[in-house]
Design an enzyme around this catalytic site. Structure first.
Site, mmCIF file in Angstrom:
data_model
loop_
_atom_site.group_PDB
_atom_site.id
_atom_site.type_symbol
_atom_site.label_atom_id
_atom_site.label_comp_id
_atom_site.label_asym_id
_atom_site.label_seq_id
_atom_site.Cartn_x
_atom_site.Cartn_y
_atom_site.Cartn_z
ATOM 1 N N GLY A 211 -37.264 62.463 90.497
ATOM 2 C CA GLY A 211 -37.668 62.927 91.819
ATOM 3 C C GLY A 211 -37.048 62.090 92.911
ATOM 4 O O GLY A 211 -36.083 61.356 92.676
ATOM 5 N N HIS A 231 -34.521 46.499 99.077
ATOM 6 C CA HIS A 231 -33.363 45.822 99.703
ATOM 7 C C HIS A 231 -32.167 46.748 99.916
ATOM 8 O O HIS A 231 -31.250 46.402 100.651
ATOM 9 C CB HIS A 231 -32.961 44.554 98.916
ATOM 10 C CG HIS A 231 -32.139 44.803 97.680
ATOM 11 N ND1 HIS A 231 -31.312 43.844 97.128
ATOM 12 C CD2 HIS A 231 -32.027 45.883 96.883
ATOM 13 C CE1 HIS A 231 -30.719 44.329 96.063
ATOM 14 N NE2 HIS A 231 -31.150 45.557 95.882
HETATM 15 C C1 LIG Z 1 -30.595 48.776 93.051
HETATM 16 S S1 LIG Z 1 -31.182 49.986 91.930
HETATM 17 C C2 LIG Z 1 -32.538 49.098 91.178
HETATM 18 C C3 LIG Z 1 -32.762 49.554 89.773
HETATM 19 C C4 LIG Z 1 -33.828 48.781 89.004
HETATM 20 N N1 LIG Z 1 -35.147 48.940 89.600
HETATM 21 C C5 LIG Z 1 -33.445 47.315 88.896
HETATM 22 O O1 LIG Z 1 -34.220 46.466 89.305
HETATM 23 O O2 LIG Z 1 -32.346 47.035 88.383
HETATM 24 C C6 LIG Z 1 -31.998 51.187 92.971
HETATM 25 C C7 LIG Z 1 -32.526 52.404 92.227
HETATM 26 O O3 LIG Z 1 -33.076 53.327 93.178
HETATM 27 C C8 LIG Z 1 -32.772 54.642 92.723
HETATM 28 N N2 LIG Z 1 -32.850 55.577 93.849
HETATM 29 C C9 LIG Z 1 -32.015 55.661 94.913
HETATM 30 N N3 LIG Z 1 -32.415 56.646 95.747
HETATM 31 C C10 LIG Z 1 -33.521 57.220 95.168
HETATM 32 C C11 LIG Z 1 -34.402 58.265 95.568
HETATM 33 N N4 LIG Z 1 -34.211 58.927 96.720
HETATM 34 N N5 LIG Z 1 -35.441 58.585 94.751
HETATM 35 C C12 LIG Z 1 -35.644 57.906 93.580
HETATM 36 N N6 LIG Z 1 -34.851 56.879 93.161
HETATM 37 C C13 LIG Z 1 -33.798 56.538 93.956
HETATM 38 C C14 LIG Z 1 -31.368 54.491 92.189
HETATM 39 O O4 LIG Z 1 -31.027 55.576 91.332
HETATM 40 C C15 LIG Z 1 -31.438 53.155 91.468
HETATM 41 O O5 LIG Z 1 -31.802 53.301 90.119
#
Ligand SMILES: C[S@@+](CC[C@H](N)C(=O)[O-])C[C@H]1O[C@@H](n2cnc3c(N)ncnc32)[C@H](O)[C@@H]1O
Length: 324
Positions: A211, A231
């Site tokens: 989602g 961040h």
């Molecule tokens: C920097 S990564 C962090 C991943 C993980 N939580 C970690 O600590 O390594 C940011 C995550 O946010 C997810 N994300 C970005 N936009 C999103 C959205 N609109 N809805 C849900 N997830 C999203 C990305 O797919 C990614 O997996």
């Protein structure tokens, strides 16, 4: 080091980033795992020009990354050991992402500082995530870098915070589930849900929901974790994500942010400060101080209760917040 030598070395930092990238791409450290080799032997093995490769290796020997032996062979040091793939603490993924993916975007920094915008978008004409979607090789580079970092952080988070107190938990923006798997290892009784973009969770080996965290996240869990999510975003976007979680979380629930916390003085945590510059360059996001997190949480409908450091090498804190 004298001030002039120090400044000259810092100025040439761009060279070192690329020397490391070349060595990582060519898997030089993996080739040296069996013992020292000459540039000619390495060039033959990895398919490179021996003369140019030798100069790259001497560039890295000057930085004490490789050892230069009297018989023209080069060997591993404790530093270049970490350029090998798959060893504990390997930084090969981080080197590949910086040298091959982040490096070019820095060329847009001056214009962005003068006139606003995101350096990456100025250079590439699209957002970082659009670029990754269009370039599978770079996407793999980025995911590889994230996964190694996430493994290191996840172990430290689970050591610093006891997840056995919860019955249910949602990892919002949990990516490939590295942290959630570590949490479940420590708290197997948990009913856990991985939440991320549908493309990301499609093949998840964990209970998962796809989602958009700007619209809805699964409701009613005891705990919500957002690791390295806030961040990535500006204050307004971060507040919007927090408000989505606030709508889903019971009044008695717990929100856990896993993030670097910027020191008041930059020199106290240079690695966190460099990560903040990465955020500025790539995404327009930012790292934050504890006070800045508290203010953001306040607007998003939470109160910051505690900031727990995790192990010295992890680089992240657990910020514990309650709904208000
Ligand atoms: C920097 S990564 C962090 C991943 C993980 N939580 C970690 O600590 O390594 C940011 C995550 O946010 C997810 N994300 C970005 N936009 C999103 C959205 N609109 N809805 C849900 N997830 C999203 C990305 O797919 C990614 O997996």
């Amino acid at each position: 080091m004298t001030p002039d030598a120090r400044l000259a070395r810092l100025t040439d930092g761009y060279v070192v980033t690329q020397l490391l990238w070349v060595a990582a791409e060519l898997r030089i450290a993996d080739e040296l795992a069996g013992g020292p080799r000459t540039a000619e032997e390495l060039a033959e093995k990895v398919g490179a020009d021996a003369g140019a490769l030798r100069r790259v290796l001497r560039g890295l020997a000057a930085e004490e990354v490789f050892e230069e032996l009297p018989d023209r062979r080069f060997g591993l040091t404790a530093t270049s050991e970490l350029l090998r793939e798959g060893v504990e603490g390997s930084q090969r993924g981080a080197v590949l992402a910086r040298g091959g993916l982040y490096y070019g975007a820095l060329a847009g920094l001056l214009d962005a500082v003068r006139d606003g915008g995101t350096p990456f978008e100025r250079v590439h004409g699209m957002t970082f995530f659009q670029y990754l979607d269009a370039q599978p090789a770079n996407s793999a580079r980025f995911q590889g870098s994230m996964a190694v970092r996430a493994v290191r952080e996840a172990a430290a988070v689970v050591e610093a915070y006891d997840f056995r107190r919860f019955r249910s938990l949602v990892d919002v923006g949990g990516g490939s589930g590295v942290l959630l798997r570590e949490i479940l290892g420590a708290a197997p009784q948990l009913s856990a849900t991985l939440f991320d973009r549908p493309e990301v969770v499609r093949d998840a080996q964990l209970p998962a929901v796809g989602g958009d965290f700007f619209s809805d996240v699964p409701a009613g869990a005891d705990a919500y974790v957002l690791s390295r999510v806030i961040h990535d975003w500006t204050d307004d976007e971060a507040v919007a994500i927090l408000r989505t979680v606030r709508r889903a979380i019971p009044d008695t629930g717990t929100l856990l942010l896993v993030e670097a916390v910027l020191p008041e003085r930059a020199a106290d945590d240079p690695a966190a400060i460099r990560m903040d510059v990465h955020m500025l360059t790539l995404l327009g996001g930012q790292e934050r101080t504890a006070d800045e997190f508290a203010a953001l949480l306040d607007v998003g409908g939470f109160r910051l209760d505690r900031v727990l450091p995790t192990g010295p090498r992890s680089g992240v804190h657990v910020l514990v917040a309650r709904p208000v």
